[in-house]
Each structure stands twice: as C-alpha cells, then as structure tokens.
Design an enzyme around this catalytic site. Sequence first.
Site, mmCIF file in Angstrom:
data_model
loop_
_atom_site.group_PDB
_atom_site.id
_atom_site.type_symbol
_atom_site.label_atom_id
_atom_site.label_comp_id
_atom_site.label_asym_id
_atom_site.label_seq_id
_atom_site.Cartn_x
_atom_site.Cartn_y
_atom_site.Cartn_z
ATOM 1 N N ASP A 22 0.738 -1.193 0.118
ATOM 2 C CA ASP A 22 -0.091 -0.180 -0.198
ATOM 3 C C ASP A 22 0.829 1.149 0.006
ATOM 4 O O ASP A 22 1.901 1.329 0.494
ATOM 5 C CB ASP A 22 -0.845 -0.035 1.218
ATOM 6 C CG ASP A 22 -2.217 0.923 1.138
ATOM 7 O OD1 ASP A 22 -2.263 1.251 0.023
ATOM 8 O OD2 ASP A 22 -2.824 1.257 2.020
ATOM 9 N N GLY A 23 0.328 2.352 -0.555
ATOM 10 C CA GLY A 23 1.058 3.604 -0.508
ATOM 11 C C GLY A 23 1.729 4.095 -1.874
ATOM 12 O O GLY A 23 2.111 5.145 -1.825
ATOM 13 N N ASN A 24 1.226 3.427 -2.835
ATOM 14 C CA ASN A 24 1.541 3.759 -4.357
ATOM 15 C C ASN A 24 1.125 5.356 -4.564
ATOM 16 O O ASN A 24 1.682 6.101 -5.037
ATOM 17 C CB ASN A 24 1.071 3.063 -5.243
ATOM 18 C CG ASN A 24 1.760 1.645 -5.478
ATOM 19 O OD1 ASN A 24 2.721 1.284 -4.498
ATOM 20 N ND2 ASN A 24 1.275 0.616 -6.013
ATOM 21 N N ARG A 26 0.031 7.693 -2.575
ATOM 22 C CA ARG A 26 0.570 8.676 -1.742
ATOM 23 C C ARG A 26 1.966 9.009 -2.185
ATOM 24 O O ARG A 26 2.542 10.104 -2.323
ATOM 25 C CB ARG A 26 0.426 8.227 -0.480
ATOM 26 C CG ARG A 26 -0.788 8.792 0.163
ATOM 27 C CD ARG A 26 -1.013 8.063 1.344
ATOM 28 N NE ARG A 26 -1.368 6.569 1.092
ATOM 29 C CZ ARG A 26 -1.373 5.613 2.234
ATOM 30 N NH1 ARG A 26 -1.058 5.883 3.425
ATOM 31 N NH2 ARG A 26 -1.629 4.300 1.903
ATOM 32 N N TRP A 27 2.660 8.079 -2.882
ATOM 33 C CA TRP A 27 3.976 8.054 -2.942
ATOM 34 C C TRP A 27 4.315 9.073 -4.587
ATOM 35 O O TRP A 27 4.850 9.998 -4.292
ATOM 36 C CB TRP A 27 4.712 6.676 -3.421
ATOM 37 C CG TRP A 27 6.307 6.844 -4.021
ATOM 38 C CD1 TRP A 27 7.414 6.577 -3.034
ATOM 39 C CD2 TRP A 27 6.594 7.146 -4.950
ATOM 40 N NE1 TRP A 27 8.369 6.888 -3.769
ATOM 41 C CE2 TRP A 27 7.947 6.987 -5.082
ATOM 42 C CE3 TRP A 27 5.931 7.308 -6.477
ATOM 43 C CZ2 TRP A 27 8.862 7.172 -6.028
ATOM 44 C CZ3 TRP A 27 6.928 7.618 -7.489
ATOM 45 C CH2 TRP A 27 8.306 7.520 -7.404
ATOM 46 N N HIS A 39 1.977 3.619 -9.131
ATOM 47 C CA HIS A 39 1.865 1.955 -9.337
ATOM 48 C C HIS A 39 3.161 1.629 -10.267
ATOM 49 O O HIS A 39 3.598 0.441 -9.978
ATOM 50 C CB HIS A 39 0.501 1.794 -10.021
ATOM 51 C CG HIS A 39 -0.672 2.096 -9.254
ATOM 52 N ND1 HIS A 39 -0.814 1.667 -7.800
ATOM 53 C CD2 HIS A 39 -1.783 3.030 -9.389
ATOM 54 C CE1 HIS A 39 -1.880 2.206 -7.421
ATOM 55 N NE2 HIS A 39 -2.699 2.945 -8.513
ATOM 56 N N ASN A 70 -11.325 -2.914 -4.861
ATOM 57 C CA ASN A 70 -10.525 -1.638 -5.639
ATOM 58 C C ASN A 70 -11.237 -1.214 -7.081
ATOM 59 O O ASN A 70 -11.104 -0.374 -7.669
ATOM 60 C CB ASN A 70 -8.843 -2.112 -5.886
ATOM 61 C CG ASN A 70 -8.165 -2.227 -4.752
ATOM 62 O OD1 ASN A 70 -7.052 -2.889 -4.707
ATOM 63 N ND2 ASN A 70 -8.234 -0.880 -3.980
ATOM 64 N N ARG A 73 -12.452 2.281 -7.421
ATOM 65 C CA ARG A 73 -11.758 3.358 -7.757
ATOM 66 C C ARG A 73 -12.103 3.982 -9.174
ATOM 67 O O ARG A 73 -12.943 3.504 -10.005
ATOM 68 C CB ARG A 73 -10.311 2.898 -7.981
ATOM 69 C CG ARG A 73 -9.754 2.586 -6.617
ATOM 70 C CD ARG A 73 -8.227 2.186 -6.543
ATOM 71 N NE ARG A 73 -7.957 2.010 -5.116
ATOM 72 C CZ ARG A 73 -6.588 2.115 -4.776
ATOM 73 N NH1 ARG A 73 -5.638 2.403 -5.563
ATOM 74 N NH2 ARG A 73 -6.346 1.912 -3.505
ATOM 75 N N GLU A 209 1.670 -13.405 12.365
ATOM 76 C CA GLU A 209 2.230 -12.007 13.092
ATOM 77 C C GLU A 209 2.286 -10.754 12.218
ATOM 78 O O GLU A 209 2.610 -10.754 11.098
ATOM 79 C CB GLU A 209 3.718 -12.120 13.518
ATOM 80 C CG GLU A 209 3.901 -13.333 14.293
ATOM 81 C CD GLU A 209 3.312 -13.147 15.955
ATOM 82 O OE1 GLU A 209 3.659 -11.863 16.149
ATOM 83 O OE2 GLU A 209 3.086 -14.264 16.576
#
Length: 252
Positions: A22-24, A26-27, A39, A70, A73, A209
């Site tokens: 996750d975070g493409n 925002r990058w 992406h 998704n 979107r 975990e």
Amino acid sequence: MTSADTQETGQGLPRHVAIIMDGNGRWAKQRRLPRPLGHREGVKSLRRVVQHGIDRGLEAMTLFAFSSENWRRPALEVKLLMELFSVVLRSEIKRLMDNNARLRFIGDRSAFSSRLCESMRLAEETTGRNTGMTLVIAANYGGRWDIAQAARRAALDVVAGRLAAEDITAETLSPYMSLADLPEPDLFIRTGGEERISNFLLWQMAYTEFYFTECLWPDFDEAALDTAMLSFAGRQRRFGRTGDQVEQRGGA
Ligand code: IPE
Ligand code: IPE
Ligand code: MG
C-alpha cells in the site's frame, strides 16, 4: 528443534510472508506525479522484494495486488492497473523460471477479461512444475469472498454426498480455502501506514504475526523486508499456550 517448534517459538525465518503493498498513490502525490506513476514504481518494489524473498529462501510470498473493493476506484485507474497487471505478468515469467519459482493467483477471476484469464492460466502452467518459492498474487481477492467460495464448494460436496453437513468444522473447511496447500502466512506486512487488514486473508491469518510500517510501497526494499523479518524473529508465538509452555517446548 523441529520445524513445528521453530514455527511456534517464532524464531528464524518466516516460511510464508503475506504483504499488502500500500502507498503507491501517496508516493506519487508527494512528488506531484499522477497516481499511475506510483503504481509503476510499485512494480519495481515488487520485483526487488520477490527476488529478496527467493534469495532468503522463503517458501511462499503472497502479495495483494488488487482487492475486490478496488473496483470502486476511478475507472481510469482500474483500467491502468489491469494493463499494468497484464504487462507485468508477461514480463515476469522468465525471471520466475530463472529462479525456479512458481506463480499462482488467488481471487475471483470471473471479473477479468478472457485474455487476462488466459495469461494467468498460462503463467501458472508454465511455472507450475518449479520447486522453489511460490509467489501468490491476490487479484480481485477478498477474504470474505474466499470464505464464501469455500462454503459454496463444501455445500456442493454435501449435495453430492461427498461430505456430511455435520462433519463441517474448521478443519474440514480449511482445504476449500485459497492457499490450503501452503503453510499459513507467518508474517503479514502492510506498508503505507494504515493498520488494517482491508479484507485480505481473513481465514488464513488467524495466527499470523502483523507488522505495519509507514514506509510507502515504492520505497520498500530488501533492507525493509529484512527489518520486518527481524521483528518476526524476535516474537514469541504462543498459539493459545502460555509463554512458559512455549519455552519448555522450544527448549526440548
Ligand atoms: C496500493 O497503493 C496499490 C493498490 C491498491 C493497487 P494505493 O493505490 O492504495 O496507494 P494509496 O493508499 O492511495 O497511497
Ligand atoms: C488494499 O489497499 C489492497 C491492495 C493493496 C491491493 P487499499 O489501499 O485498497 O486499502 P484501503 O482501501 O485503504 O483499506
Ligand atoms: Mg491504499
């Protein structure tokens, strides 16, 4: 120490790592770039991390590429993600073959074009006899979908007389779930700072975990994966037992 003990004490390497990449978006936004470039950059991370997982000797790695949610979107982003998916699919086969790695997909394929489905099938067939790491791509995947498809197939077996309804337990339902033939994920990593599961492997991660990092997926690299695995190595997995019990078993 047996492998079961190793798994229970949480020492050593995870056998199976599951990742929400996750975070493409925002990058890209941070750099005033369009989201698709995020992406595309994310694909570079994917290659790095897969290679590192192979080099570290993981048995399996499951990556969440596209969730069943998704589709909400903007249509253009969905279209670009699908295109990227087909391009990467074609370009990665050789690399996976060179690494003796298997490629598999989990998720509801009925929403994909027949051309994409055929590429997915071919990729699975081509890499299917490899004996190294299994790379699983979750595409149009949702944890609730997975549980529902397992229940549906079990119900069909009940109707066909192959399974008795009263014999349905967690153990007998498990083989119907995706990834049933792989060890359950030992370590779950989510990049991008959100601390949620977003309908990923709900059934399979009952005892996994969790590791969350602020690092945006395009910035996630070999060292970041090692840091996550180091965090895993320092944990005590108790599976319901007491810490003392686990220590006794581990030392036996
Ligand atoms: C993850 O990055 C990639 C996919 C969901 C396909 P995002 O696109 O969700 O990035 P953010 O969360 O908007 O930064
Ligand atoms: C989860 O990320 C799905 C993938 C990385 C493919 P999202 O970015 O879609 O998750 P939410 O919407 O923030 O929960
Ligand atoms: Mg996101």
